[in-house]
Scaffold this active site. Structure first.
Site, short mmCIF file in Angstrom:
data_model
loop_
_atom_site.label_atom_id
_atom_site.label_comp_id
_atom_site.label_asym_id
_atom_site.label_seq_id
_atom_site.Cartn_x
_atom_site.Cartn_y
_atom_site.Cartn_z
N LYS A 46 0.58 -0.78 0.22
CA LYS A 46 0.09 -0.25 -0.21
C LYS A 46 0.65 1.18 0.00
CE LYS A 46 -1.68 1.48 3.93
NZ LYS A 46 -1.28 2.66 4.28
N ASN A 47 1.79 1.40 1.00
CA ASN A 47 2.82 2.51 1.30
C ASN A 47 3.12 2.60 0.27
OD1 ASN A 47 1.07 3.05 3.00
ND2 ASN A 47 2.90 2.04 4.16
N CYS A 140 -4.47 12.98 12.43
CA CYS A 140 -5.30 12.03 12.31
C CYS A 140 -5.42 11.33 13.73
CB CYS A 140 -5.20 10.72 11.43
SG CYS A 140 -3.53 9.27 11.70
N ARG A 145 1.02 15.09 12.80
CA ARG A 145 1.24 14.60 11.89
C ARG A 145 1.40 15.64 10.89
NH1 ARG A 145 -1.05 8.88 9.58
NH2 ARG A 145 1.22 8.72 8.13
N ASP A 333 4.41 0.28 11.90
CA ASP A 333 3.54 0.13 11.11
C ASP A 333 2.75 -0.92 11.69
OD1 ASP A 333 3.70 1.64 8.11
OD2 ASP A 333 2.86 2.58 9.89
N ARG A 425 -9.01 -0.04 4.49
CA ARG A 425 -8.08 0.96 4.12
C ARG A 425 -6.26 0.31 3.71
NH1 ARG A 425 -6.13 4.56 7.63
NH2 ARG A 425 -4.15 5.36 5.79
#
Ligand code: EPZ
Length: 463
Positions: A46-47, A140, A145, A333, A425
């Site tokens: 994803k990243n 978030c 951030r 993560d 997500r």
């Protein structure tokens, strides 16, 4: 354009993006104490996919991206690129992007506010057009951030950048409207700032040196994609990245790396259920810190082939300490998922989160499942318990949702997880992948108990 190639709209090939968390009433029910068996296929990262999609904005020609995961975040990035005038078509995990015409230099707030990573478009749009307006992504669940490092770096490259009405306005003066190479020291090895500035520098006039740069595999993947388009980048993956600007880039066909965070999540699922499973494709080097911690906890991890790992139970699970750090340190993560594992590991563990200031919100939900965790500042002290018990829990962010899923696999009875918009997500087809490993689960939609198509009650026979 043949019948298969269709422009991206949410419904084409990519999962629906839940319009708002409030509307997301679906729940995942998992019956625990299941032993996993078989093999799981790991999706594209994803990243990496998100920032490489933004990177395609640098190129006035067609780009083909392969191994692109079907995720809500990827859909949103597609919508943001489309709102700037980019043409996107998707077929399976192949995404074709044509950014020859960027009709818009302003990214829409309603889309950016739903996906922090959309801020990554500021570098490429500014580099291509000499002007870019991108709403501040805002904080978030896991932290404030800020984007000050992105802004300061773009200013060092000669852009006028000011924040007004919640929008970052960047503008390059002068006839060429071209950014200038610069020497930039990052106060913190921010992944996002490194990626933004590396992309902006590819089309800048002169050489840019990024010092104290992030070294994450996704940064390297972006650099390799840019080099495939003709960019001149050296040192990606080290603390010093040197980019020699070029006038323009050309089309490229590029495959995204496997998702190391998804891979680590399945390794933890194997360890917490004391199961033997294999997973591929993976790049074991990207998982060095995770593998080291899993071995310290007691799991046996063996390479089956250059891109395939097998995990098997050792002699029980033992406590260990974890501190999250920028790569190659232990990834933030993976912190929540490992914390879930440590809740049933014998002894006391300390988990310290140093990257984000508010990333321990999963603790309360794990304690609801019978864990014994106390938090003091950014430290969590985990006292291992013999077992967890199923309970109704709520996911607070993406990796917290993954932690609740792996905890549920080891818990007595049924766990019901809400807040699946977080999970969707970042995890592609997680329900089906877990069922294929023998997990008993079902996803219920809305207020009714109607099951959705991914929910045969009995597990699929493991392969
Ligand atoms: C990327 O976020 C990832 N997201 C995150 O993954 C990941 O947790 C993070 O890197 C760290 O590895 C994507 O790639 C889309 P940072 P990013 O800039 O780029 C501070 C997931 O679960 N900072 O390295 O936003 C910041 O507040 C997500 O998949 C500044 O102070 O992370 C944070 O405390 C979550 N000023 C720290 O640096 C800045 O200008 C690390 O942030 C930028 C960052």
């Amino acid at each position: 354009m043949d019948s298969e190639d269709r422009p991206i709209t949410p419904s084409h090939g990519l999962p629906e993006t839940h319009s708002s968390p409030e509307e997301d009433k679906s729940v995942l029910q998992i019956w625990g104490k299941s032993s996993l068996k078989g093999h799981v296929t790991i999706s594209g990262a994803k990243n990496s996919a998100l920032v490489v999609m933004a990177g395609a904005l640098l190129c006035p020609q067609d780009c083909r991206l392969r191994n692109v995961p079907s995720l809500a975040d990827v859909s949103r990035m597609g919508e943001i690129l489309a709102s700037l005038g980019v043409k996107l078509t998707r077929q399976g995990d192949v995404l074709d992007i044509n950014a020859s015409y960027i009709g818009q230099s302003t990214a829409p707030y309603e889309l950016v506010s739903q996906l922090r990573a959309s801020f990554f478009v500021i570098g490429p749009v500014l580099a291509r057009l000499g002007v870019a307006r991108v709403p501040l992504p805002g904080g978030c669940a896991i932290g404030a951030r800020p984007v000050d490092l992105h802004v300061r770096g773009l200013q060092a490259m000669g852009a006028d950048v000011h924040i007004e009405h919640g929008t970052v306005n960047a503008y390059v003066r002068g006839p060429s409207r071209r950014l200038k190479g610069a020497k930039i020291y990052l106060d913190y090895p921010s992944v996002g700032a490194t990626e933004t500035l590396m992309m902006a520098a590819t089309l800048a006039d002169g050489e840019t040196i990024l010092e104290n740069a992030a070294q994450e595999p996704e940064v390297i993947d972006l650099a390799n994609f840019c080099r495939a388009m003709g960019a001149k980048i050296q040192g990606a993956g080290t603390k010093t990245i040197v980019i020699s600007g070029v006038p323009s880039l050309h089309s490229a066909d590029y495959a995204i790396i496997p998702d190391r965070v998804e891979a680590a999540t399945f390794l933890v699922a194997g360890a917490i259920t004391q199961s033997e499973i294999s997973l591929s494709p993976v790049i074991p080097d990207h998982l060095t810190a995770a593998i080291a911690k899993l071995r310290a906890i007691g799991a046996l991890i063996t390479p089956e082939s250059p891109n395939c790992l097998r995990i098997a139970p050792g002699h029980g699970l033992t406590a260990t300490d974890i501190e999250t750090l920028p790569y190659p340190g232990f990834p933030t993560d993976m912190q929540a998922q490992f914390m879930a594992l440590l809740t049933v590991s014998e002894g006391d563990s300390i988990v310290t989160e140093t990257v984000f200031e508010n990333r321990l919100r999963h603790v309360a939900e794990l304690n609801r499942m019978g864990a014994d965790i106390r938090v003091k500042g950014n430290h969590a002290v985990i006292r291992g318990v013999p077992t967890l018990s199923g309970a109704p829990v709520v996911a607070t962010d993406l990796r917290a949702s993954a932690a609740l899923v792996v905890a549920a696999l080891a818990a007595e009875g049924k766990t019901t997880i809400q807040g699946l918009h977080h999970l969707d997500r970042g995890y592609e087809n997680l329900d089906t992948k877990l069922q294929k490993l023998g997990v008993k689960l079902q996803r219920l939609q809305g207020d009714s108990t109607t099951e959705v198509e991914t929910a045969p009650l009995t597990p699929i026979a493991p392969n």
